[in-house]
Design a protein around this motif. Structure first.
Motif, mmCIF file in Angstrom:
data_model
loop_
_atom_site.group_PDB
_atom_site.id
_atom_site.type_symbol
_atom_site.label_atom_id
_atom_site.label_comp_id
_atom_site.label_asym_id
_atom_site.label_seq_id
_atom_site.Cartn_x
_atom_site.Cartn_y
_atom_site.Cartn_z
ATOM 1 N N ASN A 1 0.850 -1.191 0.000
ATOM 2 C CA ASN A 1 0.000 0.000 0.000
ATOM 3 C C ASN A 1 0.884 1.240 0.000
ATOM 4 O O ASN A 1 1.568 1.520 0.981
ATOM 5 C CB ASN A 1 -0.910 0.007 1.230
ATOM 6 N N GLY A 2 0.875 1.979 -1.092
ATOM 7 C CA GLY A 2 1.722 3.148 -1.203
ATOM 8 C C GLY A 2 1.094 4.387 -0.574
ATOM 9 O O GLY A 2 -0.030 4.369 -0.080
ATOM 10 N N THR A 3 1.863 5.451 -0.573
ATOM 11 C CA THR A 3 1.410 6.755 -0.103
ATOM 12 C C THR A 3 1.767 7.778 -1.180
ATOM 13 O O THR A 3 2.565 7.477 -2.086
ATOM 14 C CB THR A 3 2.107 7.141 1.215
ATOM 15 N N PRO A 4 1.214 8.988 -1.115
ATOM 16 C CA PRO A 4 1.568 9.995 -2.127
ATOM 17 C C PRO A 4 3.064 10.280 -2.178
ATOM 18 O O PRO A 4 3.593 10.643 -3.236
ATOM 19 C CB PRO A 4 0.781 11.227 -1.670
ATOM 20 N N GLU A 5 3.761 10.102 -1.043
ATOM 21 C CA GLU A 5 5.188 10.396 -1.002
ATOM 22 C C GLU A 5 6.052 9.243 -1.492
ATOM 23 O O GLU A 5 7.246 9.405 -1.739
ATOM 24 C CB GLU A 5 5.613 10.749 0.429
ATOM 25 N N TRP A 6 5.483 8.043 -1.606
ATOM 26 C CA TRP A 6 6.247 6.851 -1.961
ATOM 27 C C TRP A 6 6.695 6.921 -3.418
ATOM 28 O O TRP A 6 5.866 7.041 -4.330
ATOM 29 C CB TRP A 6 5.405 5.606 -1.710
ATOM 30 N N GLN A 7 8.007 6.812 -3.644
ATOM 31 C CA GLN A 7 8.575 6.986 -4.980
ATOM 32 C C GLN A 7 8.978 5.676 -5.648
ATOM 33 O O GLN A 7 9.564 5.688 -6.737
ATOM 34 C CB GLN A 7 9.796 7.911 -4.902
ATOM 35 N N HIS A 8 8.670 4.549 -4.985
ATOM 36 C CA HIS A 8 9.126 3.259 -5.507
ATOM 37 C C HIS A 8 7.934 2.420 -5.956
ATOM 38 O O HIS A 8 6.851 2.955 -6.173
ATOM 39 C CB HIS A 8 9.975 2.565 -4.445
ATOM 40 N N LYS A 9 8.118 1.132 -6.074
ATOM 41 C CA LYS A 9 7.074 0.284 -6.625
ATOM 42 C C LYS A 9 5.970 0.001 -5.604
ATOM 43 O O LYS A 9 6.202 0.027 -4.399
ATOM 44 C CB LYS A 9 7.676 -1.028 -7.132
ATOM 45 N N VAL A 10 4.785 -0.261 -6.122
ATOM 46 C CA VAL A 10 3.658 -0.712 -5.313
ATOM 47 C C VAL A 10 3.199 -2.040 -5.896
ATOM 48 O O VAL A 10 2.860 -2.138 -7.073
ATOM 49 C CB VAL A 10 2.502 0.307 -5.330
ATOM 50 N N GLY A 11 3.226 -3.078 -5.064
ATOM 51 C CA GLY A 11 2.835 -4.399 -5.541
ATOM 52 C C GLY A 11 3.391 -5.475 -4.654
ATOM 53 O O GLY A 11 4.330 -5.247 -3.877
ATOM 54 N N LEU A 12 2.825 -6.658 -4.732
ATOM 55 C CA LEU A 12 3.282 -7.784 -3.929
ATOM 56 C C LEU A 12 4.661 -8.243 -4.403
ATOM 57 O O LEU A 12 4.976 -8.202 -5.597
ATOM 58 C CB LEU A 12 2.280 -8.927 -4.017
ATOM 59 N N ILE A 13 5.465 -8.692 -3.463
ATOM 60 C CA ILE A 13 6.852 -9.057 -3.759
ATOM 61 C C ILE A 13 6.970 -10.069 -4.895
ATOM 62 O O ILE A 13 7.781 -9.870 -5.817
ATOM 63 C CB ILE A 13 7.548 -9.560 -2.475
ATOM 64 N N PRO A 14 6.193 -11.176 -4.904
ATOM 65 C CA PRO A 14 6.349 -12.136 -6.005
ATOM 66 C C PRO A 14 6.058 -11.515 -7.375
ATOM 67 O O PRO A 14 6.722 -11.861 -8.362
ATOM 68 C CB PRO A 14 5.340 -13.235 -5.660
ATOM 69 N N ASN A 15 5.081 -10.620 -7.437
ATOM 70 C CA ASN A 15 4.757 -9.978 -8.714
ATOM 71 C C ASN A 15 5.874 -9.048 -9.162
ATOM 72 O O ASN A 15 6.230 -9.015 -10.349
ATOM 73 C CB ASN A 15 3.446 -9.201 -8.591
ATOM 74 N N VAL A 16 6.426 -8.291 -8.223
ATOM 75 C CA VAL A 16 7.542 -7.393 -8.566
ATOM 76 C C VAL A 16 8.779 -8.201 -8.952
ATOM 77 O O VAL A 16 9.536 -7.811 -9.848
ATOM 78 C CB VAL A 16 7.837 -6.432 -7.393
ATOM 79 N N LEU A 17 8.978 -9.331 -8.291
ATOM 80 C CA LEU A 17 10.107 -10.200 -8.634
ATOM 81 C C LEU A 17 10.017 -10.630 -10.097
ATOM 82 O O LEU A 17 11.018 -10.571 -10.832
ATOM 83 C CB LEU A 17 10.117 -11.425 -7.721
ATOM 84 N N LYS A 18 8.844 -11.043 -10.522
ATOM 85 C CA LYS A 18 8.687 -11.449 -11.921
ATOM 86 C C LYS A 18 8.864 -10.253 -12.865
ATOM 87 O O LYS A 18 9.367 -10.408 -13.980
ATOM 88 C CB LYS A 18 7.321 -12.108 -12.124
ATOM 89 N N GLU A 19 8.484 -9.078 -12.399
ATOM 90 C CA GLU A 19 8.635 -7.872 -13.206
ATOM 91 C C GLU A 19 10.106 -7.522 -13.431
ATOM 92 O O GLU A 19 10.511 -7.181 -14.549
ATOM 93 C CB GLU A 19 7.921 -6.712 -12.519
ATOM 94 N N ILE A 20 10.933 -7.619 -12.369
ATOM 95 C CA ILE A 20 12.355 -7.271 -12.545
ATOM 96 C C ILE A 20 13.128 -8.407 -13.200
ATOM 97 O O ILE A 20 14.230 -8.190 -13.711
ATOM 98 C CB ILE A 20 13.008 -6.852 -11.217
ATOM 99 N N ASN A 21 12.562 -9.626 -13.159
ATOM 100 C CA ASN A 21 12.993 -10.730 -14.019
ATOM 101 C C ASN A 21 14.478 -11.081 -13.904
ATOM 102 O O ASN A 21 15.219 -11.068 -14.893
ATOM 103 C CB ASN A 21 12.650 -10.402 -15.479
ATOM 104 N N PRO A 22 14.971 -11.428 -12.697
ATOM 105 C CA PRO A 22 16.383 -11.836 -12.592
ATOM 106 C C PRO A 22 16.617 -13.172 -13.296
ATOM 107 O O PRO A 22 15.801 -14.092 -13.206
ATOM 108 C CB PRO A 22 16.584 -11.969 -11.072
#
Length: 279
Positions: free
Chosen positions: A181-202
């Motif tokens: 759950n992000g906030t207006p000040e949050w400058q990074h990703k919003v999402g569940l860790i497994p989904n972000v892991l697949k997004e960055i695709n190591p």
């Protein structure tokens, strides 16, 4: 070789030298053993744990999350979840605490030399990963690319913020932060860790993934790693929260014939799959 007290049932007494409020529910305790000789001789490996005790209340297991390359104090991070952790959270600098350590096995950092490392931490699960991450950064030439994916429920639940900013600025590692759950000040990703892991695709080639966090996070993180092509030997996790006495006597941490306090707490996914399906 570890340097244990003569009687593993007896804790070393230690003095809390600093308390850091990491999040509303997590405090970090930096402690120094009262015996200067014991403190000088104290040796541990990344991933080993200690039992912290409060006189008259009890003891519980917490990973030593300072690295062995930085020995001015021993660091433990504690989430307030029950009676003992509630008592720990009342302690302040100058108070006394019992420490039985080091216990358990450790991350196989020697066999990771020359490989790329992907750290995937969720919430308080960043504590054991911090130990290995700092150890590897202090021995940076021994390892390949280092990627850190660290997530929490919200920005205020993210521990080690004083180091996260440094990690973001380093040019010898990649740091990705995410929150549910992000906030207006949050400058990074919003999402569940497994989904972000697949997004960055190591990529799995010559890579080891080290993960720790809530069980449900680990479950879906492992699935994501498998989808990315990681095999079971390339995935490492730690189960220190299952440890009880720490020396294999009480029998309360066993998974089949494996005792987490003696055979773990660090396991590869391949090793876990050899255990009964009670995880």
């Amino acid at each position: 070789m570890t340097n244990n007290p003569p009687n593993v049932y007896l804790p070393d007494m230690a003095t809390i030298v600093e308390v850091v409020q990491e999040t509303p529910a997590i405090k970090t305790f930096r402690v120094v053993l009262n015996s200067e000789e014991r403190m000088r001789a104290f040796h541990f490996e990344p991933g080993q744990v200690g039992q912290l005790s409060v006189l008259g209340v009890g003891e519980s297991t917490f990973v030593i999350n300072s690295p062995p390359t930085r020995k001015e104090f021993l660091q433990f991070s504690v989430m307030k979840v029950g009676e003992l952790t509630g008592h720990l959270h009342k302690l302040k600098a100058g108070d006394q605490i019992g420490v039985r350590a080091p216990l358990g096995n450790h991350f196989p950092y020697a066999s990771m030399k020359g490989k790329n490392i992907v750290f995937i931490g969720g919430g308080i699960g960043m504590a054991p990963l911090r130990t290995l991450l700092l150890f590897m950064l202090d021995n940076r030439a021994d390892y390949g690319d280092i990627t850190l994916l660290y997530g929490a429920r919200s920005p205020r639940d993210m521990a080690f913020g004083y180091e996260v900013e440094e990690w973001l600025q380093r040019n010898d590692m990649r740091t990705v932060l995410t929150v549910d759950n992000g906030t207006p000040e949050w400058q990074h990703k919003v999402g569940l860790i497994p989904n972000v892991l697949k997004e960055i695709n190591p990529g799995p080639e010559n890579t080891v993934a080290v993960t720790c966090g809530p069980p449900i996070m680990i479950k879906f993180t492992v699935q994501a790693l498998q989808e990315l092509g990681f095999d079971d030997e390339q995935v490492v996790t730690t189960l220190e929260k299952r440890m009880k006495c720490g020396v294999g006597i009480c029998g309360r941490c066993n998974i089949g014939t494996s005792y987490v306090c003696k055979d773990g707490p660090v396991y590869t996914l391949a090793q876990l799959k050899q255990l009964p399906a009670e995880m």
